[in-house]
Scaffold this motif. Sequence first.
Motif, PDB file in Angstrom:
ATOM      1  N   THR A 129       0.833  -1.195   0.000  1.00 58.62           N
ATOM      2  CA  THR A 129       0.000   0.000   0.000  1.00 58.62           C
ATOM      3  C   THR A 129       0.871   1.250   0.000  1.00 58.62           C
ATOM      4  O   THR A 129       1.862   1.334   0.731  1.00 58.62           O
ATOM      5  N   THR A 130       0.483   2.184  -0.843  1.00 63.26           N
ATOM      6  CA  THR A 130       1.120   3.502  -0.825  1.00 63.26           C
ATOM      7  C   THR A 130       0.098   4.566  -0.438  1.00 63.26           C
ATOM      8  O   THR A 130       0.373   5.755  -0.554  1.00 63.26           O
ATOM      9  N   GLY A 131      -1.077   4.124   0.006  1.00 65.61           N
ATOM     10  CA  GLY A 131      -2.143   5.060   0.348  1.00 65.61           C
ATOM     11  C   GLY A 131      -2.899   4.634   1.588  1.00 65.61           C
ATOM     12  O   GLY A 131      -2.345   4.001   2.482  1.00 65.61           O
ATOM     13  N   HIS A 132      -4.177   4.932   1.625  1.00 68.02           N
ATOM     14  CA  HIS A 132      -4.979   4.717   2.823  1.00 68.02           C
ATOM     15  C   HIS A 132      -5.516   3.285   2.872  1.00 68.02           C
ATOM     16  O   HIS A 132      -5.861   2.700   1.844  1.00 68.02           O
ATOM     17  N   VAL A 133      -5.606   2.754   4.076  1.00 67.13           N
ATOM     18  CA  VAL A 133      -6.183   1.427   4.300  1.00 67.13           C
ATOM     19  C   VAL A 133      -7.174   1.564   5.452  1.00 67.13           C
ATOM     20  O   VAL A 133      -6.813   2.045   6.536  1.00 67.13           O
ATOM     21  N   ARG A 134      -8.401   1.152   5.209  1.00 66.95           N
ATOM     22  CA  ARG A 134      -9.438   1.324   6.214  1.00 66.95           C
ATOM     23  C   ARG A 134     -10.238   0.035   6.388  1.00 66.95           C
ATOM     24  O   ARG A 134     -10.462  -0.708   5.431  1.00 66.95           O
ATOM     25  N   ALA A 135     -10.688  -0.205   7.605  1.00 66.58           N
ATOM     26  CA  ALA A 135     -11.661  -1.251   7.919  1.00 66.58           C
ATOM     27  C   ALA A 135     -11.292  -2.573   7.243  1.00 66.58           C
ATOM     28  O   ALA A 135     -10.218  -3.118   7.485  1.00 66.58           O
ATOM     29  N   GLY A 136     -12.189  -3.105   6.389  1.00 60.72           N
ATOM     30  CA  GLY A 136     -11.936  -4.392   5.757  1.00 60.72           C
ATOM     31  C   GLY A 136     -10.658  -4.458   4.958  1.00 60.72           C
ATOM     32  O   GLY A 136     -10.090  -5.536   4.765  1.00 60.72           O
ATOM     33  N   GLY A 137     -10.176  -3.312   4.476  1.00 62.12           N
ATOM     34  CA  GLY A 137      -8.902  -3.298   3.767  1.00 62.12           C
ATOM     35  C   GLY A 137      -7.745  -3.742   4.636  1.00 62.12           C
ATOM     36  O   GLY A 137      -6.766  -4.326   4.147  1.00 62.12           O
ATOM     37  N   LEU A 138      -7.862  -3.508   5.947  1.00 60.68           N
ATOM     38  CA  LEU A 138      -6.823  -3.959   6.866  1.00 60.68           C
ATOM     39  C   LEU A 138      -6.807  -5.476   6.976  1.00 60.68           C
ATOM     40  O   LEU A 138      -5.747  -6.089   7.119  1.00 60.68           O
ATOM     41  N   GLY A 139      -7.991  -6.092   6.896  1.00 60.20           N
ATOM     42  CA  GLY A 139      -8.043  -7.542   6.886  1.00 60.20           C
ATOM     43  C   GLY A 139      -7.400  -8.116   5.650  1.00 60.20           C
ATOM     44  O   GLY A 139      -6.709  -9.148   5.700  1.00 60.20           O
ATOM     45  N   LEU A 140      -7.604  -7.449   4.517  1.00 59.87           N
ATOM     46  CA  LEU A 140      -7.005  -7.868   3.262  1.00 59.87           C
ATOM     47  C   LEU A 140      -5.481  -7.801   3.348  1.00 59.87           C
ATOM     48  O   LEU A 140      -4.774  -8.735   2.968  1.00 59.87           O
TER      49      LEU A 140
END
Length: 246
Positions: free
Chosen positions: A98-109
Amino acid sequence: MTDPAAPVRVSHDRGIAVVTLDSPHNRNALSSALVSGVRAALDEAAGAPGTRAVLLTHTGNTFCAGADLTERHPTGPAELTALLRALVESPKPVVGRTTGHVRAGGLGLLAACDIAVAGPRATFAFTEARLGLAPSVISLTVLPRMRPRDAERYYLTGEVFDADQAVRTGLVSAGDEALDGILDGLRAASPQGLAESKRLTGAAVLRSFDRDARVLAEQSARLFASAEAAEGVRAFLERREAPWAL
């Protein structure tokens, strides 16, 4: 050939299958099309003898914003659980970038990846509690990675934290500058060596699926169906504070 309108693109770079989340209009949210696209890319990589590893990356300023709250029939806990397990069970190591934002379910990914790297502009936040929800299903991959005290803090507060802190918590393996060396190391390894080494390192995460997946999926479904979460989601979509915010 990858459909140019698809939310997931696949290319190849010297033994690395590069899987790019390419749905910037909704911040690479976990739409049904994106989830199925990632699953298909993983299946393709698993059957490719010349592929040593998968690099999961993104376009736009967001790696993944979590659930697509605008979909008429959003991705449910069963589909998300299956996607996360597919990442963990893939015989090819998966590197998340990731070079940007990670939120909610994206953190699980991201946590489902065997190795994760983050650029200096990356930011992270578990926003579920602010919406009347909880990081239920993604806990299957997040909690085995993060230090318990850090998970407690960020699950409960929804605070935004940066890439350096993500490395300290264990959620991210290294900064983005380490990516080339990581990929070269994977290219130098044998397919059997990678698959069997991954089997060892992923065993604890898979045990969390076997033990907790059903209960966490039920919790997620119950929370999403609640009146409090419905109000939290409405407030989010309308870009206003939820009524419980002090």
